[in-house]
Design a protein around this motif. Sequence first.
Motif, PDB file in Angstrom:
ATOM      1  N   LEU A 147       0.828  -1.207   0.000  1.00 38.79           N
ATOM      2  CA  LEU A 147       0.000   0.000   0.000  1.00 38.79           C
ATOM      3  C   LEU A 147       0.863   1.258   0.000  1.00 38.79           C
ATOM      4  O   LEU A 147       0.583   2.219  -0.722  1.00 38.79           O
ATOM      5  CB  LEU A 147      -0.926  -0.005   1.224  1.00 38.79           C
ATOM      6  CG  LEU A 147      -1.856   1.192   1.394  1.00 38.79           C
ATOM      7  CD1 LEU A 147      -2.855   1.258   0.234  1.00 38.79           C
ATOM      8  CD2 LEU A 147      -2.604   1.113   2.716  1.00 38.79           C
ATOM      9  N   ALA A 148       1.932   1.245   0.798  1.00 37.47           N
ATOM     10  CA  ALA A 148       2.842   2.398   0.846  1.00 37.47           C
ATOM     11  C   ALA A 148       3.538   2.622  -0.490  1.00 37.47           C
ATOM     12  O   ALA A 148       3.881   3.759  -0.836  1.00 37.47           O
ATOM     13  CB  ALA A 148       3.885   2.194   1.948  1.00 37.47           C
ATOM     14  N   LEU A 149       3.726   1.553  -1.264  1.00 37.03           N
ATOM     15  CA  LEU A 149       4.362   1.651  -2.582  1.00 37.03           C
ATOM     16  C   LEU A 149       3.349   1.811  -3.710  1.00 37.03           C
ATOM     17  O   LEU A 149       3.708   1.709  -4.885  1.00 37.03           O
ATOM     18  CB  LEU A 149       5.213   0.404  -2.846  1.00 37.03           C
ATOM     19  CG  LEU A 149       6.560   0.344  -2.117  1.00 37.03           C
ATOM     20  CD1 LEU A 149       7.168  -1.035  -2.249  1.00 37.03           C
ATOM     21  CD2 LEU A 149       7.525   1.393  -2.654  1.00 37.03           C
ATOM     22  N   GLN A 150       2.083   2.029  -3.329  1.00 38.28           N
ATOM     23  CA  GLN A 150       0.992   2.198  -4.301  1.00 38.28           C
ATOM     24  C   GLN A 150       0.921   1.004  -5.248  1.00 38.28           C
ATOM     25  O   GLN A 150       0.817   1.144  -6.460  1.00 38.28           O
ATOM     26  CB  GLN A 150       1.164   3.505  -5.082  1.00 38.28           C
ATOM     27  CG  GLN A 150       1.088   4.746  -4.212  1.00 38.28           C
ATOM     28  CD  GLN A 150       1.229   6.042  -4.986  1.00 38.28           C
ATOM     29  OE1 GLN A 150       1.314   6.029  -6.209  1.00 38.28           O
ATOM     30  NE2 GLN A 150       1.254   7.152  -4.279  1.00 38.28           N
ATOM     31  N   GLY A 151       0.997  -0.195  -4.651  1.00 41.72           N
ATOM     32  CA  GLY A 151       0.900  -1.413  -5.431  1.00 41.72           C
ATOM     33  C   GLY A 151      -0.540  -1.830  -5.666  1.00 41.72           C
ATOM     34  O   GLY A 151      -1.483  -1.113  -5.323  1.00 41.72           O
ATOM     35  N   ALA A 194      13.699  -2.212   7.567  1.00 41.05           N
ATOM     36  CA  ALA A 194      14.668  -1.170   7.215  1.00 41.05           C
ATOM     37  C   ALA A 194      14.844  -1.079   5.704  1.00 41.05           C
ATOM     38  O   ALA A 194      14.812   0.014   5.116  1.00 41.05           O
ATOM     39  CB  ALA A 194      16.001  -1.438   7.904  1.00 41.05           C
ATOM     40  N   GLU A 195      15.011  -2.219   5.051  1.00 37.75           N
ATOM     41  CA  GLU A 195      15.212  -2.231   3.598  1.00 37.75           C
ATOM     42  C   GLU A 195      13.948  -1.809   2.861  1.00 37.75           C
ATOM     43  O   GLU A 195      14.009  -1.094   1.852  1.00 37.75           O
ATOM     44  CB  GLU A 195      15.652  -3.631   3.162  1.00 37.75           C
ATOM     45  CG  GLU A 195      17.054  -3.983   3.654  1.00 37.75           C
ATOM     46  CD  GLU A 195      17.376  -5.462   3.530  1.00 37.75           C
ATOM     47  OE1 GLU A 195      16.572  -6.196   2.906  1.00 37.75           O
ATOM     48  OE2 GLU A 195      18.413  -5.896   4.061  1.00 37.75           O
ATOM     49  N   ALA A 196      12.776  -2.235   3.375  1.00 36.76           N
ATOM     50  CA  ALA A 196      11.515  -1.836   2.753  1.00 36.76           C
ATOM     51  C   ALA A 196      11.301  -0.332   2.874  1.00 36.76           C
ATOM     52  O   ALA A 196      10.854   0.319   1.916  1.00 36.76           O
ATOM     53  CB  ALA A 196      10.353  -2.582   3.390  1.00 36.76           C
ATOM     54  N   PHE A 197      11.638   0.245   4.027  1.00 36.34           N
ATOM     55  CA  PHE A 197      11.478   1.693   4.212  1.00 36.34           C
ATOM     56  C   PHE A 197      12.407   2.476   3.289  1.00 36.34           C
ATOM     57  O   PHE A 197      12.039   3.552   2.802  1.00 36.34           O
ATOM     58  CB  PHE A 197      11.742   2.072   5.675  1.00 36.34           C
ATOM     59  CG  PHE A 197      10.634   1.688   6.604  1.00 36.34           C
ATOM     60  CD1 PHE A 197       9.319   1.585   6.146  1.00 36.34           C
ATOM     61  CD2 PHE A 197      10.890   1.416   7.937  1.00 36.34           C
ATOM     62  CE1 PHE A 197       8.286   1.223   7.006  1.00 36.34           C
ATOM     63  CE2 PHE A 197       9.866   1.060   8.799  1.00 36.34           C
ATOM     64  CZ  PHE A 197       8.563   0.958   8.338  1.00 36.34           C
ATOM     65  N   VAL A 198      13.597   1.950   3.052  1.00 35.58           N
ATOM     66  CA  VAL A 198      14.513   2.600   2.107  1.00 35.58           C
ATOM     67  C   VAL A 198      13.906   2.588   0.698  1.00 35.58           C
ATOM     68  O   VAL A 198      13.926   3.608  -0.011  1.00 35.58           O
ATOM     69  CB  VAL A 198      15.884   1.894   2.108  1.00 35.58           C
ATOM     70  CG1 VAL A 198      16.747   2.398   0.957  1.00 35.58           C
ATOM     71  CG2 VAL A 198      16.599   2.115   3.430  1.00 35.58           C
ATOM     72  N   LEU A 199      13.338   1.455   0.300  1.00 37.05           N
ATOM     73  CA  LEU A 199      12.711   1.348  -1.020  1.00 37.05           C
ATOM     74  C   LEU A 199      11.504   2.286  -1.124  1.00 37.05           C
ATOM     75  O   LEU A 199      11.301   2.927  -2.163  1.00 37.05           O
ATOM     76  CB  LEU A 199      12.285  -0.096  -1.291  1.00 37.05           C
ATOM     77  CG  LEU A 199      13.414  -1.116  -1.451  1.00 37.05           C
ATOM     78  CD1 LEU A 199      12.848  -2.516  -1.578  1.00 37.05           C
ATOM     79  CD2 LEU A 199      14.280  -0.780  -2.652  1.00 37.05           C
ATOM     80  N   ALA A 216      11.061   5.064   0.572  1.00 31.55           N
ATOM     81  CA  ALA A 216      11.580   6.432   0.513  1.00 31.55           C
ATOM     82  C   ALA A 216      12.087   6.766  -0.888  1.00 31.55           C
ATOM     83  O   ALA A 216      11.813   7.862  -1.413  1.00 31.55           O
ATOM     84  CB  ALA A 216      12.700   6.601   1.540  1.00 31.55           C
ATOM     85  N   LEU A 217      12.796   5.828  -1.514  1.00 32.52           N
ATOM     86  CA  LEU A 217      13.286   6.057  -2.876  1.00 32.52           C
ATOM     87  C   LEU A 217      12.123   6.203  -3.857  1.00 32.52           C
ATOM     88  O   LEU A 217      12.157   7.057  -4.758  1.00 32.52           O
ATOM     89  CB  LEU A 217      14.190   4.909  -3.311  1.00 32.52           C
ATOM     90  CG  LEU A 217      15.542   4.791  -2.588  1.00 32.52           C
ATOM     91  CD1 LEU A 217      16.264   3.506  -3.001  1.00 32.52           C
ATOM     92  CD2 LEU A 217      16.408   6.007  -2.886  1.00 32.52           C
ATOM     93  N   PHE A 218      11.102   5.379  -3.685  1.00 26.35           N
ATOM     94  CA  PHE A 218       9.929   5.453  -4.558  1.00 26.35           C
ATOM     95  C   PHE A 218       9.210   6.794  -4.407  1.00 26.35           C
ATOM     96  O   PHE A 218       8.836   7.428  -5.405  1.00 26.35           O
ATOM     97  CB  PHE A 218       8.972   4.302  -4.235  1.00 26.35           C
ATOM     98  CG  PHE A 218       7.655   4.379  -4.956  1.00 26.35           C
ATOM     99  CD1 PHE A 218       7.573   4.138  -6.319  1.00 26.35           C
ATOM    100  CD2 PHE A 218       6.498   4.710  -4.269  1.00 26.35           C
ATOM    101  CE1 PHE A 218       6.356   4.214  -6.990  1.00 26.35           C
ATOM    102  CE2 PHE A 218       5.275   4.788  -4.921  1.00 26.35           C
ATOM    103  CZ  PHE A 218       5.204   4.541  -6.286  1.00 26.35           C
ATOM    104  N   ARG A 219       9.037   7.231  -3.163  1.00 25.21           N
ATOM    105  CA  ARG A 219       8.359   8.510  -2.932  1.00 25.21           C
ATOM    106  C   ARG A 219       9.176   9.680  -3.478  1.00 25.21           C
ATOM    107  O   ARG A 219       8.624  10.636  -4.035  1.00 25.21           O
ATOM    108  CB  ARG A 219       8.120   8.701  -1.421  1.00 25.21           C
ATOM    109  CG  ARG A 219       7.152   7.692  -0.816  1.00 25.21           C
ATOM    110  CD  ARG A 219       5.747   7.913  -1.312  1.00 25.21           C
ATOM    111  NE  ARG A 219       4.797   6.989  -0.704  1.00 25.21           N
ATOM    112  CZ  ARG A 219       3.496   7.032  -0.887  1.00 25.21           C
ATOM    113  NH1 ARG A 219       2.978   7.960  -1.689  1.00 25.21           N
ATOM    114  NH2 ARG A 219       2.692   6.174  -0.307  1.00 25.21           N
ATOM    115  N   CYS A 220      10.492   9.603  -3.325  1.00 22.10           N
ATOM    116  CA  CYS A 220      11.352  10.667  -3.860  1.00 22.10           C
ATOM    117  C   CYS A 220      11.278  10.710  -5.382  1.00 22.10           C
ATOM    118  O   CYS A 220      11.235  11.804  -5.977  1.00 22.10           O
ATOM    119  CB  CYS A 220      12.799  10.447  -3.414  1.00 22.10           C
ATOM    120  SG  CYS A 220      13.091  10.753  -1.671  1.00 22.10           S
TER     121      CYS A 220
END
Length: 298
Positions: free
Chosen positions: A72-76, A255-260, A262-266
């Motif tokens: 959901l956070a990655l708009q999947g 941690a790795e999911a949050f990095v992904l 963050a990169l997606f949102r940026c």
Amino acid sequence: MVSLGCTMELSKIKNHLMKPKGVAIALVAQFGVMPLTAFSLAKGFQMEPMEAVTVLICGCCPGGNLSNILALALQGDMNLSIVMTTCSTLLALGMMPLLLFLYCQGFSNLEKAVPYGSIAVALLMTLLPCAIGIFINHRFPRYSRIITKVGVSILLVVFMAVAILVGMTVGTTVFTVTSPRLLGTAALMPLAGFTLGYILSTVFRQNEPSKRTIAMETGCQNIQLCSTILKVAFPAEDIGALYLFPMVYIIFQLAEAFVLIALFRCSQLFRASKKEKQVYHIVESPVEEKKAVSSNSD
């Protein structure tokens, strides 16, 4: 799990099951990529038998509920995410003992240490509440939203309480008692799952939301189930500090999911900014041309 079941709709499940390409790709990634990754890491790090079986149980677990939140956070594709979690959990009842049996052949005497009956019971105890949630949402949909809110609230409260208690009781001990090879495995497994899940879905030409969903579903394991199986299946004197491995795994997984994320949102913000500039130039160009024409006529 009851709350997860209450978020499912039979019509949406049916749509994905009637066109199961995305689900099939995700299942292959879940039960193909992750167990093979766990097996390869256990072999590569030359783990002891109990360490290996702990990693294999984690690698053979189905996708966890956390993958739905991360998708959901990655708009999947949330429908695919929920169907995938459901299908992988259902199939895990048969696939998980099978995979453990197959991969345990690579370790001497390890297959004898796997209590398949206890694993099946633990899986059944996880699947039953989910089935109850699906039934409630189908027959009594007016209550499903309430149950979902209550379930999520309980989940957050319990998660915070457990995090505080764990921090107070074990704290840095989790990383201290965990061997370096297990730390390396816990860091590499979710990253490999995210990466290989995305690559596999790209090869089969899935759309971008489905790619992100399959990546999250592949890398996210049901850590609660893994912990339950370790607790039910093995005596405390045998499992020892290895019981903490799922906790270490979920730390790296988040941690790795949050990095992904963050990169997606940026990247989204960058694309939106770039698009605004393009629109601005398109709007401004005719105005500038009109000014140039009027100045020439003067």
